[in-house]
Design a protein around this motif. Structure first.
Motif, PDB file in Angstrom:
ATOM      1  N   UNK A 140     107.841 -18.935   4.699  1.00  0.00           N
ATOM      2  CA  UNK A 140     107.245 -17.796   4.005  1.00  0.00           C
ATOM      3  C   UNK A 140     106.140 -17.314   4.850  1.00  0.00           C
ATOM      4  N   UNK A 141     105.514 -18.200   5.708  1.00  0.00           N
ATOM      5  CA  UNK A 141     104.486 -17.945   6.534  1.00  0.00           C
ATOM      6  C   UNK A 141     105.028 -16.853   7.676  1.00  0.00           C
ATOM      7  N   UNK A 142     106.150 -17.338   8.163  1.00  0.00           N
ATOM      8  CA  UNK A 142     106.830 -16.392   9.337  1.00  0.00           C
ATOM      9  C   UNK A 142     106.896 -14.864   8.592  1.00  0.00           C
ATOM     10  N   UNK A 143     107.458 -14.832   7.443  1.00  0.00           N
ATOM     11  CA  UNK A 143     107.745 -13.626   6.805  1.00  0.00           C
ATOM     12  C   UNK A 143     106.867 -12.756   6.420  1.00  0.00           C
ATOM     13  N   UNK A 144     105.520 -13.484   6.135  1.00  0.00           N
ATOM     14  CA  UNK A 144     104.313 -12.927   5.960  1.00  0.00           C
ATOM     15  C   UNK A 144     103.864 -12.196   7.159  1.00  0.00           C
ATOM     16  N   UNK A 145     103.926 -12.868   8.284  1.00  0.00           N
ATOM     17  CA  UNK A 145     103.481 -12.799   9.436  1.00  0.00           C
ATOM     18  C   UNK A 145     104.216 -11.390  10.038  1.00  0.00           C
ATOM     19  N   UNK A 146     105.717 -11.264   9.676  1.00  0.00           N
ATOM     20  CA  UNK A 146     106.212 -10.153  10.023  1.00  0.00           C
ATOM     21  C   UNK A 146     105.889  -9.056   9.109  1.00  0.00           C
ATOM     22  N   UNK A 147     105.949  -9.093   7.952  1.00  0.00           N
ATOM     23  CA  UNK A 147     105.012  -7.955   7.133  1.00  0.00           C
ATOM     24  C   UNK A 147     103.798  -7.474   7.610  1.00  0.00           C
ATOM     25  N   UNK A 149     102.944  -7.647  10.802  1.00  0.00           N
ATOM     26  CA  UNK A 149     103.328  -6.844  12.374  1.00  0.00           C
ATOM     27  C   UNK A 149     103.951  -5.594  11.689  1.00  0.00           C
ATOM     28  N   UNK A 150     104.839  -5.424  11.001  1.00  0.00           N
ATOM     29  CA  UNK A 150     105.458  -4.127  10.445  1.00  0.00           C
ATOM     30  C   UNK A 150     104.566  -3.176   9.726  1.00  0.00           C
ATOM     31  N   UNK A 151     103.364  -3.698   9.438  1.00  0.00           N
ATOM     32  CA  UNK A 151     102.550  -2.873   8.721  1.00  0.00           C
ATOM     33  C   UNK A 151     102.692  -2.709   7.288  1.00  0.00           C
ATOM     34  N   UNK A 152     103.304  -3.441   6.566  1.00  0.00           N
ATOM     35  CA  UNK A 152     103.568  -3.657   5.287  1.00  0.00           C
ATOM     36  C   UNK A 152     102.166  -4.290   4.321  1.00  0.00           C
ATOM     37  N   UNK A 153     101.547  -5.123   5.109  1.00  0.00           N
ATOM     38  CA  UNK A 153     100.717  -5.811   4.826  1.00  0.00           C
ATOM     39  C   UNK A 153      99.573  -5.956   5.652  1.00  0.00           C
ATOM     40  N   UNK A 154      98.306  -6.199   5.381  1.00  0.00           N
ATOM     41  CA  UNK A 154      97.266  -6.435   6.153  1.00  0.00           C
ATOM     42  C   UNK A 154      96.518  -7.955   5.933  1.00  0.00           C
ATOM     43  N   UNK A 155      96.202  -8.628   6.786  1.00  0.00           N
ATOM     44  CA  UNK A 155      95.580  -9.913   6.614  1.00  0.00           C
ATOM     45  C   UNK A 155      94.228 -10.085   7.112  1.00  0.00           C
ATOM     46  N   UNK A 156      93.379 -10.587   6.483  1.00  0.00           N
ATOM     47  CA  UNK A 156      92.045 -10.999   6.775  1.00  0.00           C
ATOM     48  C   UNK A 156      91.500 -12.298   6.453  1.00  0.00           C
ATOM     49  N   UNK A 157      91.333 -13.240   7.384  1.00  0.00           N
ATOM     50  CA  UNK A 157      90.700 -14.590   6.896  1.00  0.00           C
ATOM     51  C   UNK A 157      91.694 -15.165   5.705  1.00  0.00           C
ATOM     52  N   UNK A 158      92.912 -15.203   5.839  1.00  0.00           N
ATOM     53  CA  UNK A 158      93.739 -15.705   4.890  1.00  0.00           C
ATOM     54  C   UNK A 158      94.039 -14.993   3.739  1.00  0.00           C
ATOM     55  N   UNK A 162      97.480  -4.768   0.692  1.00  0.00           N
ATOM     56  CA  UNK A 162      98.530  -3.727   1.201  1.00  0.00           C
ATOM     57  C   UNK A 162      98.062  -2.937   2.215  1.00  0.00           C
ATOM     58  N   UNK A 163      98.678  -2.728   3.384  1.00  0.00           N
ATOM     59  CA  UNK A 163      98.565  -1.670   4.463  1.00  0.00           C
ATOM     60  C   UNK A 163      98.497  -0.402   4.085  1.00  0.00           C
ATOM     61  N   UNK A 164      97.693   0.494   4.849  1.00  0.00           N
ATOM     62  CA  UNK A 164      97.675   1.732   4.482  1.00  0.00           C
ATOM     63  C   UNK A 164      99.038   2.355   4.681  1.00  0.00           C
ATOM     64  N   UNK A 165      99.817   2.051   5.795  1.00  0.00           N
ATOM     65  CA  UNK A 165     101.245   2.491   5.651  1.00  0.00           C
ATOM     66  C   UNK A 165     102.097   2.223   4.212  1.00  0.00           C
ATOM     67  N   UNK A 166     101.848   0.874   3.726  1.00  0.00           N
ATOM     68  CA  UNK A 166     102.713   0.627   2.521  1.00  0.00           C
ATOM     69  C   UNK A 166     101.768   1.650   1.447  1.00  0.00           C
ATOM     70  N   UNK A 167     100.791   1.811   1.236  1.00  0.00           N
ATOM     71  CA  UNK A 167     100.302   2.517   0.297  1.00  0.00           C
ATOM     72  C   UNK A 167     100.722   4.231   0.216  1.00  0.00           C
ATOM     73  N   UNK A 168     100.863   4.533   1.338  1.00  0.00           N
ATOM     74  CA  UNK A 168     101.190   6.056   1.808  1.00  0.00           C
ATOM     75  C   UNK A 168     102.561   6.018   1.351  1.00  0.00           C
ATOM     76  N   UNK A 169     103.517   5.061   1.753  1.00  0.00           N
ATOM     77  CA  UNK A 169     105.034   5.153   1.616  1.00  0.00           C
ATOM     78  C   UNK A 169     105.477   4.978   0.338  1.00  0.00           C
ATOM     79  N   UNK A 170     104.612   4.024  -0.405  1.00  0.00           N
ATOM     80  CA  UNK A 170     105.203   3.411  -1.493  1.00  0.00           C
ATOM     81  C   UNK A 170     104.269   3.870  -2.795  1.00  0.00           C
ATOM     82  N   UNK A 171     103.433   4.713  -2.661  1.00  0.00           N
ATOM     83  CA  UNK A 171     102.400   5.487  -3.531  1.00  0.00           C
ATOM     84  C   UNK A 171     103.287   5.551  -5.147  1.00  0.00           C
TER      85      UNK A 171
END
Length: 202
Positions: A140-147, A149-158, A162-171
């Protein structure tokens, strides 16, 4: 008469599609570069007109270049959105069924939270509760890392959001599936996921 689609427009669209999402200043540089390369008239304040021309030609394909604002820094971003697909079909070609389920459950946690964030601990705890099949936490950690990298999620301090890309594309998907909690910013009219709960004044 509507402006014709030129090689500059095609080049711009191709780069935008390959990147997934482009920050506003990068889009302006790309606009300039494409016009210069393909010897097409360029005006620095005509990016929106340039994109409107692309969108008119994308309309029959149910696609659109859409602008959204980053909740982190308020900067504009551009992404190509497929209007004919749902969130699942959009991502299905890139991820397995179990990865998509983890993404959906992560999205639930983020959108239904009070501040638009979910902790890595909460997300990893979902891994062994998936219906498709259980996922090891390491996996699951690896999958989150890919999400990320692919700009679907953003991560900060654990903490994930949702990444801006995700919000725009999936509004549309978010607005229709989370009607009770999904809201738009009153200023920029973009979908707002993160929110700040103000302390009551004493």
């Amino acid at each position: 008469m509507a402006a014709q689609m030129t090689d500059a427009h095609r080049r711009f669209l191709q780069v935008l599609m390959s990147k997934g999402i482009t920050e506003g200043s990068e889009a302006r540089k790309l606009h300039h570069h494409c016009c210069e390369t393909d010897k097409v008239y360029y005006a620095h304040d005509k990016l929106d007109d340039f994109i409107s021309t692309i969108n008119r030609h994308l309309q029959p394909l149910f696609m659109q270049v859409r602008k959204g604002m980053s909740e982190e820094d308020g900067r504009a971003h551009y992404a190509v959105v497929n209007l004919a697909e749902t969130e699942i079909t959009k991502m299905a070609s890139d991820y397995t069924e179990i990865e998509l389920e983890l993404f959906r459950k992560t999205m639930d946690l983020i959108i239904l939270s009070e501040n638009g964030f979910a902790s890595s601990t909460d997300i990893l705890n979902l891994a062994d509760k998936l219906k498709t099949k259980k996922m090891k936490k390491k996996e699951a950690e690896q999958v989150l890392k890919v999400f990320v990298e692919d700009k679907w999620l953003s991560e900060k301090n654990g903490e994930y959001t949702l990444h801006t890309r995700c919000i725009i594309e999936m509004e549309q998907y978010i607005l229709s599936n989370y009607q009770d909690v999904a809201r738009k910013c009153n200023i920029c009219r973009s979908l707002a996921v993160q929110s700040w709960i103000s302390e009551p004044s004493m």
